[in-house]
Structures are given as C-alpha cells and as structure tokens.
Scaffold this motif. Structure first.
Motif, mmCIF file in Angstrom:
data_model
loop_
_atom_site.group_PDB
_atom_site.id
_atom_site.type_symbol
_atom_site.label_atom_id
_atom_site.label_comp_id
_atom_site.label_asym_id
_atom_site.label_seq_id
_atom_site.Cartn_x
_atom_site.Cartn_y
_atom_site.Cartn_z
ATOM 1 N N LYS A 84 -7.970 18.217 -26.824
ATOM 2 C CA LYS A 84 -7.815 19.630 -27.162
ATOM 3 C C LYS A 84 -9.169 20.295 -26.944
ATOM 4 N N GLU A 127 -11.360 23.985 -26.176
ATOM 5 C CA GLU A 127 -11.429 25.436 -26.134
ATOM 6 C C GLU A 127 -12.178 25.860 -24.872
ATOM 7 N N THR A 132 -16.705 26.124 -29.215
ATOM 8 C CA THR A 132 -16.505 24.895 -29.980
ATOM 9 C C THR A 132 -16.218 23.705 -29.076
ATOM 10 N N ASN A 169 -12.127 19.947 -29.474
ATOM 11 C CA ASN A 169 -11.565 20.151 -30.811
ATOM 12 C C ASN A 169 -10.718 18.987 -31.306
ATOM 13 N N SER A 183 -7.834 17.617 -36.105
ATOM 14 C CA SER A 183 -8.341 18.358 -34.956
ATOM 15 C C SER A 183 -8.778 19.749 -35.382
ATOM 16 N N GLY A 184 -9.683 20.357 -34.598
ATOM 17 C CA GLY A 184 -10.065 21.732 -34.824
ATOM 18 C C GLY A 184 -8.943 22.679 -34.425
ATOM 19 N N ARG A 185 -9.085 23.944 -34.798
ATOM 20 C CA ARG A 185 -8.000 24.902 -34.603
ATOM 21 C C ARG A 185 -7.988 25.549 -33.218
ATOM 22 N N TRP A 186 -9.077 25.392 -32.443
ATOM 23 C CA TRP A 186 -9.196 26.158 -31.206
ATOM 24 C C TRP A 186 -8.865 25.308 -29.979
ATOM 25 N N THR A 230 -22.310 23.221 -30.101
ATOM 26 C CA THR A 230 -20.945 22.816 -29.747
ATOM 27 C C THR A 230 -20.620 21.388 -30.150
ATOM 28 N N VAL A 262 -14.751 16.172 -38.118
ATOM 29 C CA VAL A 262 -14.513 17.557 -37.717
ATOM 30 C C VAL A 262 -15.173 18.510 -38.719
ATOM 31 N N ASP A 267 -19.435 27.697 -35.232
ATOM 32 C CA ASP A 267 -18.473 26.603 -35.363
ATOM 33 C C ASP A 267 -18.731 25.537 -34.302
ATOM 34 N N ALA A 318 -16.411 22.410 -34.510
ATOM 35 C CA ALA A 318 -15.148 21.639 -34.486
ATOM 36 C C ALA A 318 -15.430 20.133 -34.422
#
Length: 202
Positions: free
Chosen positions: A65, A67, A77, A80, A102-105, A137, A180, A189, A191
């Motif tokens: 994942k 971004e 980020t 993610n 996992s991160g949101r982005w 990052t 994370v 951020d 991530a």
C-alpha cells in the motif's frame, strides 16, 4: 524442549504481549520458530499485532500500500502497508491474505509472486533517514527474496536506500508484524516504519 528453544518462545510471547497482541495471536506461537527483521527500520510508531497464515499455507506473493508523491508542500508517507499472500496448492483457488496494521493513505498494488512453487524467505527494507528539517517518510519500499533466489521489488518510492537483507527462513515465511506511526493531524506523518516476518515451523 531444549532450554534455548523454551527461552526463545518465552521471549517471543513477551514481545507479542508488549506489542498489543490480539488475544488469539499468543496461541499462534507454535506456527513459527524464528523472527527475521532488518536493522534500518524507521524510528517512529508502535508495533502492531502479528498476522499469521493458516496452518498448511506458505507465502509466495506480496502487495504494498503506497501513497503517491504529494509534491511540494505536501506531506509524503510513501509505504503504508504490506500484505503477504499465503497459498496452499493452486494459488488462484487457495489464497489467504495477512496484513497486520497499515497506514490510512495510498492504494494497494497488484500482487507480485515468486515463480513456480517457490516461496518468500527474506526481505530488505528501503528507508529514508530521519531529517531534522524536511518531510520524513521512513519506509518507502520492500524487496523480497524467493526460495529459488529470485528477488522481487515492490512498487514503492525511491527515497532512501535499501538496507541489508534479513536472515532467511529455511521453510518460508508464514506471517508478519508492522510498526506504524498513527496519523498526527497537521504534523509530519510517516505511516509504516518497520517490518518483522515470522518463519514457518513446518
């Protein structure tokens, strides 16, 4: 049980407990014998829960994942999340995905697969060093090595450098755990910062 093995399992149990392990994961200690990791992970965030393949499955693919670049003055980020694809027999019919946190982005990539019946055994993490000034990052990409020596590089970003390879799992990888950093509002951020993999016992 040999004393060294018992101590190792006790250490792993304490590690998972301290990482906020889900109630069911302590019972999964018997599913692996070794944790493999790298030395260049990012410094931010917390270790999430482990997620393990079902018994009889092994990992021969992964997806990331990521971004996209946010440009200037956006907050990048990069990496993610990591998903491992556990298979048994026909991968198209018998696939199980494990993820941890996992991160949101970002969006998930299409899976990359080890050739034939080979499986994931080691990894290397691409990490950008922390900066006092600038957009941090942390982890940006992952490479995996298959049991036949094939190396697969994910579709992450080129910031930072790949560190040394982890140790190899003799019988393949059967789970993962991610570190994370939670969303920080208007602050920087990062991530996903780091990754651990668990070696299959059988």
């Amino acid at each position: 049980m040999e004393q060294g093995t018992g101590c190792r399992l006790l250490l792993l149990l304490l590690l998972l407990w301290g990482a906020g392990c889900r109630p069911s994961c302590a019972g999964q200690l018997s599913d692996y014998t070794t944790v493999i990791q790298v030395t260049n992970g990012g410094p931010w965030g917390d270790w999430a829960w482990p997620d393990m393949c079902p018994d009889g499955y092994f990992t021969n693919g992964f997806s990331l994942k990521v971004e996209p670049s946010q440009g200037v003055p956006g907050d990048d980020t990069a990496l993610n999340g990591v998903r491992l694809h556990c298979t048994r027999g026909n991968a198209e019919l018998n696939t199980h995905v494990v993820e941890s946190q996992s991160g949101r982005w970002g969006a998930w990539s299409e899976p990359l697969w080890c050739p034939g019946g080979t499986f994931l055994v080691a990894f290397s993490l691409r990490v950008e060093k922390s900066m006092t000034l600038g957009d941090n990052t942390a982890a940006n990409n992952v490479r995996f090595r298959c049991s036949d020596g094939t190396e697969l590089e994910g579709p992450g970003h080129s910031w930072g450098v790949f560190g040394d390879w982890s140790d190899s799992c003799p019988k393949g990888v059967c789970g993962l755990q991610t570190k994370v950093e939670r969303p920080r509002g208007l602050r920087d951020d990062t991530a996903l910062n780091d990754l651990r993999l668990f070696c299959c016992r059988n």
